[in-house]
Design a protein around this motif. Sequence first.
Motif, PDB file in Angstrom:
ATOM      1  N   ASN A 141       0.865  -1.179   0.000  1.00 19.73           N
ATOM      2  CA  ASN A 141       0.000   0.000   0.000  1.00 19.73           C
ATOM      3  C   ASN A 141       0.903   1.231   0.000  1.00 19.73           C
ATOM      4  OD1 ASN A 141       0.866   0.205   2.688  1.00 19.73           O
ATOM      5  ND2 ASN A 141      -0.902  -0.941   3.402  1.00 19.73           N
ATOM      6  N   CYS A 142       0.299   2.406  -0.038  1.00 17.88           N
ATOM      7  CA  CYS A 142       1.107   3.616  -0.146  1.00 17.88           C
ATOM      8  C   CYS A 142       1.873   3.870   1.146  1.00 17.88           C
ATOM      9  CB  CYS A 142       0.231   4.805  -0.513  1.00 17.88           C
ATOM     10  SG  CYS A 142       1.161   6.306  -0.834  1.00 17.88           S
ATOM     11  N   ALA A 143       1.277   3.504   2.280  1.00 16.38           N
ATOM     12  CA  ALA A 143       1.979   3.654   3.554  1.00 16.38           C
ATOM     13  C   ALA A 143       3.288   2.862   3.503  1.00 16.38           C
ATOM     14  CB  ALA A 143       1.090   3.167   4.695  1.00 16.38           C
ATOM     15  N   ILE A 191      -2.592  10.543   7.671  1.00 15.43           N
ATOM     16  CA  ILE A 191      -3.317  10.158   6.463  1.00 15.43           C
ATOM     17  C   ILE A 191      -4.582   9.395   6.827  1.00 15.43           C
ATOM     18  CG2 ILE A 191      -3.171   8.811   4.334  1.00 15.43           C
ATOM     19  CD1 ILE A 191      -1.440  11.303   4.354  1.00 15.43           C
ATOM     20  N   PHE A 212      -1.679   6.639  10.504  1.00 16.65           N
ATOM     21  CA  PHE A 212      -0.473   6.761   9.691  1.00 16.65           C
ATOM     22  C   PHE A 212      -0.032   8.224   9.709  1.00 16.65           C
ATOM     23  CE2 PHE A 212       1.756   7.296   5.610  1.00 16.65           C
ATOM     24  CZ  PHE A 212       2.695   6.292   5.711  1.00 16.65           C
ATOM     25  N   VAL A 272       4.369  16.021   1.048  1.00 20.93           N
ATOM     26  CA  VAL A 272       3.230  15.132   1.313  1.00 20.93           C
ATOM     27  C   VAL A 272       1.945  15.839   0.896  1.00 20.93           C
ATOM     28  CG1 VAL A 272       2.022  13.761   3.054  1.00 20.93           C
ATOM     29  CG2 VAL A 272       4.474  14.206   3.299  1.00 20.93           C
ATOM     30  N   HIS A 273       1.186  15.192   0.035  1.00 23.55           N
ATOM     31  CA  HIS A 273      -0.084  15.790  -0.389  1.00 23.55           C
ATOM     32  C   HIS A 273      -1.088  15.712   0.761  1.00 23.55           C
ATOM     33  CE1 HIS A 273      -3.352  17.162  -2.749  1.00 23.55           C
ATOM     34  NE2 HIS A 273      -3.956  15.982  -2.858  1.00 23.55           N
ATOM     35  N   GLY A 286      -0.187  10.226  -3.024  1.00 22.60           N
ATOM     36  CA  GLY A 286      -1.314   9.511  -2.409  1.00 22.60           C
ATOM     37  C   GLY A 286      -2.332   8.916  -3.361  1.00 22.60           C
ATOM     38  N   SER A 315      -1.124   5.270  -3.959  1.00 20.00           N
ATOM     39  CA  SER A 315      -1.930   4.080  -3.683  1.00 20.00           C
ATOM     40  C   SER A 315      -2.419   3.449  -4.973  1.00 20.00           C
ATOM     41  CB  SER A 315      -3.165   4.445  -2.855  1.00 20.00           C
ATOM     42  OG  SER A 315      -2.817   4.815  -1.561  1.00 20.00           O
TER      43      SER A 315
HETATM   44  C1  LIG Z   1      -3.958   7.559   1.175  1.00 16.67           C
HETATM   45  C2  LIG Z   1      -2.583   8.110   1.343  1.00 16.67           C
HETATM   46  C3  LIG Z   1      -1.565   7.343   1.931  1.00 16.67           C
HETATM   47  C4  LIG Z   1      -1.813   5.939   2.420  1.00 16.67           C
HETATM   48  O1  LIG Z   1      -2.121   5.116   1.339  1.00 16.67           O
HETATM   49  P1  LIG Z   1      -2.538   3.568   1.597  1.00 16.67           P
HETATM   50  O2  LIG Z   1      -2.456   2.963   0.236  1.00 16.67           O
HETATM   51  O3  LIG Z   1      -3.897   3.596   2.160  1.00 16.67           O
HETATM   52  O4  LIG Z   1      -1.527   3.007   2.530  1.00 16.67           O
HETATM   53  C5  LIG Z   1      -0.315   7.908   2.049  1.00 16.67           C
HETATM   54  N1  LIG Z   1      -0.071   9.169   1.629  1.00 16.67           N
HETATM   55  C6  LIG Z   1      -1.027   9.945   1.064  1.00 16.67           C
HETATM   56  C7  LIG Z   1      -0.690  11.330   0.640  1.00 16.67           C
HETATM   57  C8  LIG Z   1      -2.317   9.434   0.895  1.00 16.67           C
HETATM   58  O5  LIG Z   1      -3.260  10.197   0.324  1.00 16.67           O
END
Ligand SMILES: *Cc1c(COP(=O)(O)O)cnc(C)c1O
Length: 422
Positions: free
Chosen positions: A121-123, A149, A153, A197-198, A228, A267
């Motif tokens: 995932n993005c995290a 987020i 997170f 970071v958005h 994100g 993500s």
């Molecule tokens: C949603 C988001 C994340 C987390 O993404 P996941 O895929 O849910 O882990 C991290 N950074 C930003 C900027 C996001 O919008």
Amino acid sequence: MSETARPPSVDALARSLAGTGLPQPMLVEVARAAIAAGDPASALRRAAAAGRSLLQPVINATGVLLHTNLGRAPVPGASDGTRYSNLELDLEDGRRGSRQDRAGPLLARACGAERALVVNNCAAAVVLVLAALARDRDVVVSRGELVEIGGGFRIPEVLAQSGARLVEVGTTNRTRLADYRAAVQAPGADVGLVLKVHASNYRISGFTETVEVAALAGVGPPVVADIGSGLLDAATPWLADGPPPWLANEPAARQTLAGGAALVTFSGDKLLGGPQAGIVAGRADLVAACASHPLARALRPGSLVLGALQETALAYLRRDGAAIGFWRMATLPVADLEARAAALGVGRPVACASVTGGGTLPGVEIPSAGVAVEGDHRAALRARTPPVVARVAEGVTVCDLRTVAPADDAELSAALAAVARP
Ligand SMILES: *Cc1c(COP(=O)(O)O)cnc(C)c1O
């Protein structure tokens, strides 16, 4: 000059391969390679090989039930309910391949990145980037972007976990280029990355100032932009009518990289419209450093996710937004939804507003249509098989048809008729 000495054009050769069903950008690459090799006749064979290199069902006749190269345990599918795949098998030479050789490169192509890596995932993508590129070093972040987020997170905690040192600059509402420069040039500073970071899930408005990626890129250290949402390209070439107005100023991978970001993270299951996944895309050397970090092994996705993400990436390369559920639903004309609402034959057709949700595009509404039934019927609708989940506003149950598959209209109609019956 003889006729045979003149090689065909890349475009003509690529067009002649259309029957393979591969997206145009892949065919252009195949045609280019065949011409560069001085062997245009090899194009069809090369296209077939490119097709065979994709993740696909395989019949595992090895007798090895949990075959590492075939994705270990078989997943649901095929005639008897299970199937293996070529997850880590190179079908060309029969040797062990990499699970990262398909969805990642296809997505990289779709957003103009040199290379891309897929994690859970993005995290996970953010953690991996920080651990691989900034361990024991400084990471500069604006105080306006030290966000949570969701699900706990929080950027400062993620930074600490990955072994990087947070250097905060600016204030909550205003951060200037000079703030970043001062942090990078401070005596004793050892800045590994500048992180942008958005603020996906909220907006600061009023007396604000932020620094764009293009300006940050001139500061020195590589800029990592956690965008994100996974909007691949602000020009949305996969939509015939171009970007919808509600997309507003959402940052996109292609433009953020072109603007000078060394890496973007996003993500798989937000605006990208694919399965849960996280993507690290950008400079090949930095993505390679992430790929070879021990954490990459802990964060790698399995064949179900990589297969679904590959399909999503192929749809983008075919510019076929209709094949991506999110984009198909998000761009349905309101008139179509109104017609379906009228045809349901139950409740009162109403105008309503859809949202993208999932922590993306806060405050943005997409005009929509549905039906309303007096009273709060949520519990009765949830108790149906299949369950129906609806909204209630001012004592009225509203069903927004934008997110309902047309094939489910009859079922929805029956459910509403059942609960609305006096
Ligand atoms: C949603 C988001 C994340 C987390 O993404 P996941 O895929 O849910 O882990 C991290 N950074 C930003 C900027 C996001 O919008």
